[in-house]
Scaffold this motif. Structure first.
Motif, PDB file in Angstrom:
ATOM      1  N   ILE A 363       0.855  -1.192   0.000  1.00 15.62           N
ATOM      2  CA  ILE A 363       0.000   0.000   0.000  1.00 15.62           C
ATOM      3  C   ILE A 363       0.885   1.233   0.000  1.00 15.62           C
ATOM      4  CG2 ILE A 363      -1.783   1.281   1.255  1.00 15.62           C
ATOM      5  CD1 ILE A 363      -2.754  -1.296   2.438  1.00 15.62           C
ATOM      6  N   PHE A 364       0.446   2.246  -0.745  1.00 17.35           N
ATOM      7  CA  PHE A 364       1.083   3.567  -0.728  1.00 17.35           C
ATOM      8  C   PHE A 364       0.093   4.538  -0.082  1.00 17.35           C
ATOM      9  CE2 PHE A 364       2.776   1.295  -4.418  1.00 17.35           C
ATOM     10  CZ  PHE A 364       4.129   1.307  -4.111  1.00 17.35           C
ATOM     11  N   PRO A 365       0.205   4.775   1.231  1.00 20.84           N
ATOM     12  CA  PRO A 365      -0.833   5.532   1.968  1.00 20.84           C
ATOM     13  C   PRO A 365      -0.950   6.993   1.550  1.00 20.84           C
ATOM     14  CG  PRO A 365       0.599   4.291   3.467  1.00 20.84           C
ATOM     15  CD  PRO A 365       1.259   4.289   2.138  1.00 20.84           C
ATOM     16  N   GLU A 366       0.042   7.550   0.866  1.00 24.56           N
ATOM     17  CA  GLU A 366      -0.071   8.950   0.433  1.00 24.56           C
ATOM     18  C   GLU A 366      -1.189   9.132  -0.581  1.00 24.56           C
ATOM     19  OE1 GLU A 366       4.218  11.005   0.413  1.00 24.56           O
ATOM     20  OE2 GLU A 366       4.212   9.004  -0.478  1.00 24.56           O
ATOM     21  N   GLY A 367      -1.439   8.100  -1.377  1.00 25.04           N
ATOM     22  CA  GLY A 367      -2.532   8.164  -2.341  1.00 25.04           C
ATOM     23  C   GLY A 367      -2.202   8.911  -3.611  1.00 25.04           C
ATOM     24  N   THR A 368      -1.000   9.440  -3.739  1.00 25.60           N
ATOM     25  CA  THR A 368      -0.585  10.166  -4.937  1.00 25.60           C
ATOM     26  C   THR A 368       0.929  10.168  -5.009  1.00 25.60           C
ATOM     27  OG1 THR A 368      -0.858  12.233  -6.191  1.00 25.60           O
ATOM     28  CG2 THR A 368      -0.454  12.431  -3.834  1.00 25.60           C
ATOM     29  N   CYS A 369       1.460  10.517  -6.175  1.00 27.10           N
ATOM     30  CA  CYS A 369       2.913  10.535  -6.366  1.00 27.10           C
ATOM     31  C   CYS A 369       3.486  11.872  -5.905  1.00 27.10           C
ATOM     32  CB  CYS A 369       3.261  10.296  -7.838  1.00 27.10           C
ATOM     33  SG  CYS A 369       2.856   8.639  -8.427  1.00 27.10           S
ATOM     34  N   VAL A 370       4.546  11.819  -5.121  1.00 24.23           N
ATOM     35  CA  VAL A 370       5.263  12.991  -4.630  1.00 24.23           C
ATOM     36  C   VAL A 370       6.685  12.915  -5.174  1.00 24.23           C
ATOM     37  CG1 VAL A 370       5.894  14.332  -2.579  1.00 24.23           C
ATOM     38  CG2 VAL A 370       3.840  12.916  -2.568  1.00 24.23           C
ATOM     39  N   ASN A 371       7.331  14.073  -5.361  1.00 22.75           N
ATOM     40  CA  ASN A 371       8.584  14.129  -6.119  1.00 22.75           C
ATOM     41  C   ASN A 371       9.829  13.656  -5.364  1.00 22.75           C
ATOM     42  OD1 ASN A 371       8.977  16.215  -4.351  1.00 22.75           O
ATOM     43  ND2 ASN A 371       9.219  17.812  -5.881  1.00 22.75           N
ATOM     44  N   ASN A 372       9.657  12.751  -4.409  1.00 22.68           N
ATOM     45  CA  ASN A 372      10.765  12.102  -3.706  1.00 22.68           C
ATOM     46  C   ASN A 372      11.604  13.066  -2.875  1.00 22.68           C
ATOM     47  OD1 ASN A 372      13.564   9.988  -4.188  1.00 22.68           O
ATOM     48  ND2 ASN A 372      11.596   9.306  -3.418  1.00 22.68           N
ATOM     49  N   THR A 373      11.022  14.201  -2.507  1.00 23.81           N
ATOM     50  CA  THR A 373      11.683  15.124  -1.602  1.00 23.81           C
ATOM     51  C   THR A 373      11.005  15.169  -0.242  1.00 23.81           C
ATOM     52  OG1 THR A 373      10.349  17.006  -2.363  1.00 23.81           O
ATOM     53  CG2 THR A 373      12.437  16.586  -3.507  1.00 23.81           C
ATOM     54  N   SER A 374       9.799  14.634  -0.141  1.00 20.52           N
ATOM     55  CA  SER A 374       9.045  14.702   1.104  1.00 20.52           C
ATOM     56  C   SER A 374       8.096  13.517   1.196  1.00 20.52           C
ATOM     57  CB  SER A 374       8.269  16.015   1.208  1.00 20.52           C
ATOM     58  OG  SER A 374       7.300  16.087   0.170  1.00 20.52           O
ATOM     59  N   VAL A 375       7.507  13.367   2.375  1.00 25.71           N
ATOM     60  CA  VAL A 375       6.453  12.375   2.604  1.00 25.71           C
ATOM     61  C   VAL A 375       5.240  13.125   3.124  1.00 25.71           C
ATOM     62  CG1 VAL A 375       5.805  10.256   3.777  1.00 25.71           C
ATOM     63  CG2 VAL A 375       8.183  10.638   3.177  1.00 25.71           C
ATOM     64  N   MET A 376       4.110  12.967   2.436  1.00 30.13           N
ATOM     65  CA  MET A 376       2.906  13.688   2.809  1.00 30.13           C
ATOM     66  C   MET A 376       1.999  12.805   3.657  1.00 30.13           C
ATOM     67  SD  MET A 376       2.209  16.046  -0.531  1.00 30.13           S
ATOM     68  CE  MET A 376       1.657  17.367   0.545  1.00 30.13           C
ATOM     69  N   MET A 377       0.869  13.334   4.048  1.00 32.80           N
ATOM     70  CA  MET A 377      -0.017  12.687   5.008  1.00 32.80           C
ATOM     71  C   MET A 377      -0.411  11.283   4.556  1.00 32.80           C
ATOM     72  SD  MET A 377      -3.703  13.969   6.480  1.00 32.80           S
ATOM     73  CE  MET A 377      -4.604  13.445   5.026  1.00 32.80           C
ATOM     74  N   PHE A 378      -0.337  10.317   5.478  1.00 31.71           N
ATOM     75  CA  PHE A 378      -0.750   8.948   5.211  1.00 31.71           C
ATOM     76  C   PHE A 378      -2.240   8.802   5.528  1.00 31.71           C
ATOM     77  CE2 PHE A 378       3.451   6.365   5.624  1.00 31.71           C
ATOM     78  CZ  PHE A 378       3.939   7.041   4.524  1.00 31.71           C
ATOM     79  N   LYS A 379      -2.966   8.170   4.612  1.00 30.33           N
ATOM     80  CA  LYS A 379      -4.361   7.837   4.892  1.00 30.33           C
ATOM     81  C   LYS A 379      -4.400   6.764   5.990  1.00 30.33           C
ATOM     82  CE  LYS A 379      -5.791  10.455   1.456  1.00 30.33           C
ATOM     83  NZ  LYS A 379      -4.480  10.858   0.909  1.00 30.33           N
ATOM     84  N   LYS A 380      -5.373   6.851   6.848  1.00 27.80           N
ATOM     85  CA  LYS A 380      -5.394   6.012   8.048  1.00 27.80           C
ATOM     86  C   LYS A 380      -5.992   4.633   7.828  1.00 27.80           C
ATOM     87  CE  LYS A 380      -9.897   7.634   9.708  1.00 27.80           C
ATOM     88  NZ  LYS A 380     -10.645   8.213  10.844  1.00 27.80           N
ATOM     89  N   GLY A 381      -6.497   4.332   6.618  1.00 31.16           N
ATOM     90  CA  GLY A 381      -7.235   3.089   6.384  1.00 31.16           C
ATOM     91  C   GLY A 381      -6.507   1.839   6.827  1.00 31.16           C
ATOM     92  N   CYS A 382      -5.311   1.594   6.286  1.00 30.83           N
ATOM     93  CA  CYS A 382      -4.591   0.364   6.598  1.00 30.83           C
ATOM     94  C   CYS A 382      -4.055   0.356   8.020  1.00 30.83           C
ATOM     95  CB  CYS A 382      -3.447   0.158   5.606  1.00 30.83           C
ATOM     96  SG  CYS A 382      -2.160   1.427   5.676  1.00 30.83           S
TER      97      CYS A 382
END
Length: 494
Positions: A363-382
């Motif tokens: 699973i990729f919890p961010e839900g979208t592609c980010v440019n490999n400089t940061s990590v954005m909010m993880f969806k809480k589902g899993c």
């Protein structure tokens, strides 16, 4: 008849090298071996990039030196009118009345001290509310409520929010995560990553032209053939696995079929993957979460381990791929209507991890592609599933040889794949982290933040709490309500 035999012989001779190379790639993928050609290739690329960058920088220095004109500094006496203390007037702010007055400064020490005091106080008034409260303000505070919970708004309360707004305009920490990374210190001879074309020299232009020939007329056709080989392997394997009636044997063989498939696909992009901390590789009956940069993240991770995918069921070519992959492993595909039912998706995931023989869910919890400089909010589902441990993974790409980020607002998937096949290589480090489980009295949101922070720390990413959904949608009402609540609490405190 003789002409037909000659034509067949010529075709065989021309196709023999490709058949030989394809068979060799298939054998190396099955054995998870490498001849070291890609590593030598990347070392040559790094040396070439450094050489081209040095030439470009020397050209830039020569250009700046030839265009720099040294002028005499202007005569300050003609620019600034002499100011005497007798004629100087300062504007002072009266903290009692907030009136602006003009004072003529003389040589009196008391007046100079007063000027200094007022100047310091005016600087404080620009950034915070005055500590002294007038009689009118006290009466107004009393009129707001008898329980002491009244809130008095001052105009300078919005200074902090105005500053944040200006900072967001100048340097938005969210929007820039959805664009390609900034210009690199070392140019990789790709025009898509370089803007200062006027600084090119003849040698750099020659290197770029040779690189263009190599990428588009040698690497791209070869990689395209490898991609076709991978598709043929996937289809043939699916047909082969249909004849197995024993489900356990079928899934066991499908595990190795998937590994070979993704190892071939990784060679389509000349990927050089370095795995760290192999002892923390995701186990069966668990959940693996990772930061998301590109669709090829799945290919990168699947060269070392088998995973069960989860996602919406598609039609067309992607639907065919999904149905084919379903013969090699237990994947979780759901309809469009079910995708909106979060409870149903959670139930399917819980049922999957309850069987310890099933492959880990990727699973990729961010839900979208980010440019490999940061990590954005993880969806809480899993993270709401407490029956299985979470195995975090940090994926870090080296952009010197090719930018793996997929900017879906700029490129379609087909265009993106062409860009990847015409890049030099994909160099990536994969860090397996120790498994994590939700702690007692810890919410799923806090657990998701803890896992995200661990991935950000390991990969050297910026840890952001912003939702990746802001890439395509406006901020949710909850964000606005939370900021309004914080503003209200600040006014109550003051």
């Amino acid at each position: 008849m003789a002409n037909t035999a000659h034509v067949f012989t010529v075709i065989t001779i021309l196709c023999l090298p490709m058949i030989t190379i394809g068979s060799l790639v298939l054998l190396l993928a099955a054995l998870n071996a490498s001849m070291g050609v890609r590593k030598v290739y990347v070392k040559i690329l790094a040396f070439t990039f450094d050489y081209a960058t040095r030439i470009k920088r020397n050209k830039e220095i020569d250009l700046e030196a030839s265009t720099t004109v040294v002028d005499d500094p202007p005569d300050k006496e003609h620019l600034v009118e002499p100011i005497t203390e007798q004629s100087r007037e300062d504007v002072l702010v009266d903290p009692e009345t907030s009136m602006v007055t003009s004072l003529t400064v003389s040589n009196s020490p008391s007046i100079q001290e007063t000027d200094t005091m007022h100047h310091q106080e005016s600087n404080e008034l620009r950034w915070r509310r005055p500590q002294k409260v007038t009689t009118d303000e006290t009466d107004l505070d009393k009129s707001t409520g008898s329980n002491g919970q009244g809130v008095q708004f001052k105009f300078d309360d919005i200074v902090d929010y105005t500053r944040q707004g200006l900072e967001a305009i100048v340097d938005d920490e969210v929007t820039k995560r959805f664009t390609s990374a900034e210009e690199m210190a070392v140019w990789n001879l790709l025009t898509r990553t370089q803007q200062s074309h006027e600084l090119f020299s003849l040698r750099v232009s020659l290197l770029w032209f040779l690189g263009f020939i190599v990428r588009y007329f040698i690497l791209f056709p070869f990689r395209l053939c490898l991609f076709c080989l991978a598709i043929c392997w996937m289809m043939a394997s699916a047909l082969f696995l249909r004849y197995f009636t024993n489900k356990t044997t079928k899934l066991r063989i499908g595990f190795y079929v998937n590994l070979v498939l993704h190892r071939i696909l990784s060679r389509v992009f000349s990927a050089i993957i370095t795995f760290h901390n192999l002892e923390n590789r995701a186990k069966r009956g668990s959940i693996c979460v990772a930061n998301h940069t590109s669709p090829i993240d799945v290919i990168i991770l699947s060269t070392d381990n088998g995973f069960s995918m989860i996602g919406q069921q598609h039609g067309g070519f992607f639907g065919l791929v999904q149905r084919t992959l379903s013969h090699t492993a237990k994947h979780i595909w759901f309809e469009r209507a079910e995708a909106k039912d979060r409870h149903m998706v959670t139930e399917k995931m819980t049922e999957h991890v309850s069987n310890k023989e099933n492959l880990p869910i990727l699973i990729f919890p961010e839900g979208t592609c980010v440019n490999n400089t940061s990590v954005m909010m993880f969806k809480k589902g899993c993270f709401e599933i407490t029956e299985a441990p979470i195995y975090p993974v940090a994926i870090k790409y080296d952009n010197r040889f090719g930018d793996a980020f997929w900017n879906s607002t700029k490129h379609e998937l087909f265009q993106y794949l062409i860009l990847m096949m015409t890049s030099w290589a994909i160099v990536v480090d994969v860090y397996y982290l120790k498994p994590m489980q939700i702690q007692q009295d810890e919410t799923s949101i806090d657990f998701a933040r803890r896992v995200k922070a661990a991935i950000a720390k390991q990969g050297g990413f910026v840890d952001l709490d912003w939702d990746g959904g802001l890439k395509r949608t406006k901020p949710k009402a909850d964000f606005k309500a939370e900021e309004q609540r914080k503003f209200y609490e600040m006014l109550k405190t003051e």
